[in-house]
Design a protein around this motif. Structure first.
Motif, short mmCIF file in Angstrom:
data_model
loop_
_atom_site.label_atom_id
_atom_site.label_comp_id
_atom_site.label_asym_id
_atom_site.label_seq_id
_atom_site.Cartn_x
_atom_site.Cartn_y
_atom_site.Cartn_z
N ARG A 1 -42.73 -111.52 71.51
CA ARG A 1 -43.09 -111.84 72.88
C ARG A 1 -44.59 -111.97 73.07
NH1 ARG A 1 -41.04 -107.51 76.76
NH2 ARG A 1 -42.35 -106.34 75.35
N GLN B 1 -46.60 -106.93 70.17
CA GLN B 1 -45.48 -106.83 69.23
C GLN B 1 -45.87 -107.34 67.85
OE1 GLN B 1 -42.08 -108.79 70.97
NE2 GLN B 1 -41.63 -107.02 72.27
N ILE C 1 -48.77 -106.98 66.46
CA ILE C 1 -49.52 -105.91 65.81
C ILE C 1 -48.56 -104.86 65.28
CG2 ILE C 1 -51.22 -104.08 66.16
CD1 ILE C 1 -52.44 -105.80 68.38
N VAL C 2 -47.58 -104.50 66.09
CA VAL C 2 -46.59 -103.52 65.66
C VAL C 2 -45.88 -103.99 64.40
CG1 VAL C 2 -44.44 -102.35 66.28
CG2 VAL C 2 -46.24 -102.63 67.99
N ILE D 1 -46.23 -97.72 73.98
CA ILE D 1 -47.06 -98.91 73.79
C ILE D 1 -47.05 -99.32 72.31
CG2 ILE D 1 -49.47 -99.71 73.71
CD1 ILE D 1 -49.97 -98.31 76.31
N THR D 2 -47.15 -98.31 71.45
CA THR D 2 -47.20 -98.61 70.02
C THR D 2 -45.85 -99.04 69.47
OG1 THR D 2 -46.71 -96.34 69.32
CG2 THR D 2 -49.02 -96.89 69.72
N ARG D 3 -44.84 -99.07 70.34
CA ARG D 3 -43.55 -99.63 69.93
C ARG D 3 -43.47 -101.10 70.34
NH1 ARG D 3 -43.44 -95.69 67.59
NH2 ARG D 3 -41.97 -93.96 67.50
N GLY D 4 -44.51 -101.55 71.05
CA GLY D 4 -44.54 -102.95 71.48
C GLY D 4 -43.92 -103.19 72.84
N LEU D 5 -43.67 -102.13 73.60
CA LEU D 5 -43.04 -102.28 74.90
C LEU D 5 -44.02 -102.75 75.97
CD1 LEU D 5 -40.91 -100.65 73.35
CD2 LEU D 5 -40.49 -99.33 75.43
N ASP E 1 -57.85 -102.93 75.66
CA ASP E 1 -56.49 -103.27 76.06
C ASP E 1 -55.47 -102.59 75.16
OD1 ASP E 1 -56.58 -104.75 73.70
OD2 ASP E 1 -57.40 -106.47 74.76
N ARG E 2 -54.21 -102.79 75.48
CA ARG E 2 -53.15 -102.13 74.75
C ARG E 2 -53.12 -102.55 73.28
NH1 ARG E 2 -49.69 -102.29 78.33
NH2 ARG E 2 -47.64 -102.08 77.42
N ALA E 3 -53.56 -103.75 73.00
CA ALA E 3 -53.59 -104.21 71.61
C ALA E 3 -54.47 -103.29 70.77
CB ALA E 3 -54.11 -105.65 71.55
N GLN E 4 -55.65 -103.00 71.28
CA GLN E 4 -56.54 -102.10 70.55
C GLN E 4 -55.94 -100.70 70.44
OE1 GLN E 4 -60.43 -102.27 72.36
NE2 GLN E 4 -60.92 -104.19 71.31
N ILE F 1 -52.81 -100.00 70.09
CA ILE F 1 -51.82 -100.05 69.01
C ILE F 1 -52.52 -99.97 67.66
CG2 ILE F 1 -50.02 -101.43 67.92
CD1 ILE F 1 -49.49 -102.67 70.67
N VAL F 2 -53.59 -100.73 67.52
CA VAL F 2 -54.35 -100.73 66.27
C VAL F 2 -54.85 -99.33 65.97
CG1 VAL F 2 -56.42 -101.57 65.12
CG2 VAL F 2 -55.05 -103.13 66.51
N TYR G 1 -52.01 -96.91 64.86
CA TYR G 1 -51.50 -97.11 63.51
C TYR G 1 -52.55 -96.77 62.46
CZ TYR G 1 -46.98 -99.03 64.75
OH TYR G 1 -45.70 -99.16 65.21
N GLN G 2 -53.79 -97.15 62.71
CA GLN G 2 -54.81 -96.92 61.69
C GLN G 2 -55.10 -95.44 61.51
OE1 GLN G 2 -58.29 -99.29 62.38
NE2 GLN G 2 -57.35 -101.10 61.47
#
Lengths: 216, 216
Positions: free
Chosen positions: A198, A202, A204-205, B164-168, B199-202, B204-205, B208-209
């Motif tokens: 989407r 997602q 990134i995940v 968020i880190t699940r991509g929701l 943002d949420r993208a960062q 997630i990064v 995970y990192q």
DNA sequence: GCCCGCTTCCATCCCCCGGCGGAGCCGCTC
DNA sequence: GAGCGGCTCCGCCGGGGGATGGAAGCGGGC
């Protein structure tokens, strides 16, 4: 050149046992003992040993925290974890803390001697059962699901995906690749529909869970 | 109970060497040799050996691919990688393929014998230099930077971050937690500013990192 | 009792993201 | 040359995301 060893364990008998075991070796010298993690940290700073035999379960400060502190300071010491338990949590936390080895107390004595010499030489050594855990971690946790569709991303799309997984915005990706941000959006759109995702979140995940860019 | 071994290497001399080395051991029996990965796969299926000594660089099919195929099939065989090179790529790919051990050709012969017996017993063993690589992988790749600020996220913010880190999306998170999406946005906003992210993208990064939610 | 932090919700605003359609260019293959 | 796929760019639009400010209940601590 003898290997200077610091023995850390809260049980007096255990420390005595190790001392005895190591006493016969000409190239190994037990320079001190510590009975708590806190004690280990100060002894390590004072005596600057080559190798630290570290128990995990101890009062005041456990061996993992002590390991983190010692290795976080200015030192050349290497830590060999020596414990009764090979629980997952311990193993992985110890490795993350930077320990150079992990040996179980019921491993044969030669194993311990070999481990001390190995890590003194700058290498690393794990007990076989521990090694199995570590490998399984690689074999399972990491290869969740190779998303087949990734294969038919174009080189450019892969590149964009890689930068997305760094947390960059479209504009930043554009500057990075010397292309306009509208072009980046084109790549992103195509890449998302190819992977049936989407949004970039997602993506990134997916990338992290499948270990797409592990190496970098 | 002898350990039945299959030797896989494209060089005749190397195979002969291993055969000689293992011949003296009463509990080890070299049942066959293979000179290519493809050959190894068929031999493994036919003879069902206990342990496979596997070279990596070979014509027709390399040892990593052969390992994947053999372990992917119905077998009890365990693979011991035996190579000249301890390059990162090889090591990690081999472990992901499911190899039970990784020994270098210039390791002492006893090391090889010990490795064969260890992995035949269901355990695992890595050459010390290889072990060091694996550990460093844990010590560096995984704990890049423990973001101190994570500590003062509220429980709710942690929960939102986890989703968020699940991509929701925010709406999905809201449904998951039985709160409105506007509330989710509040949590997200606060969590981002606490962690100093855009943002949420960062987010997630970062998660995970630093291996924030490794365990789950 | 009062205050503070956590959680919940709302309205508003702006901007980035992603979808859609269209276009030109290049290099490859048929 | 025609066609195709990859890369580049444009405009337009809707929607989600994130910032800001405001509000309310609720718990624990001083």
């Amino acid at each position: 050149m003898t290997i200077r060893v610091l023995v850390v364990d809260d049980q007096t008998m255990v420390r005595a046992g190790f001392r005895l075991l190591l006493a016969d070796e000409a190239d190994i010298d037990v320079v001190a003992e510590a009975s708590t993690g806190r004690d280990a940290v100060t002894q390590a700073a004072r005596l600057r040993p080559d190798v630290i035999l570290m128990d995990i379960r101890m009062p005041e400060m456990d061996g993992l925290e002590a390991t983190r502190r010692i290795l976080g300071s200015d030192t050349t010491a290497r830590v060999l974890i020596l414990t009764t338990f090979d629980l997952d949590d311990y193993v992985f936390e110890a490795l993350r803390a930077g320990a150079s080895g992990f040996v179980l107390k019921d491993d044969p004595p030669e194993q311990l001697l070999a481990a001390v010499r190995t890590i003194a030489a700058g290498e690393a050594l794990l007990s076989p059962t521990v090694t199995r855990r570590v490998i399984r971690r690689f074999a399972t946790v990491r290869r969740q699901a190779p998303p087949a569709a990734v294969a038919d991303l174009t080189p450019r799309e892969m590149e964009v995906l890689r930068l997305i997984t760094r947390g960059l915005s479209n504009a930043e990706i554009g500057r990075e690749l010397f292309i306009s941000d509208t072009t980046v959006k084109t790549h992103v759109t195509r890449l998302l529909q190819k992977l049936d995702l989407r949004d970039r979140a997602q993506a990134i995940v997916l990338a992290y869970q499948t270990g797409l860019f592990d190496e970098a």
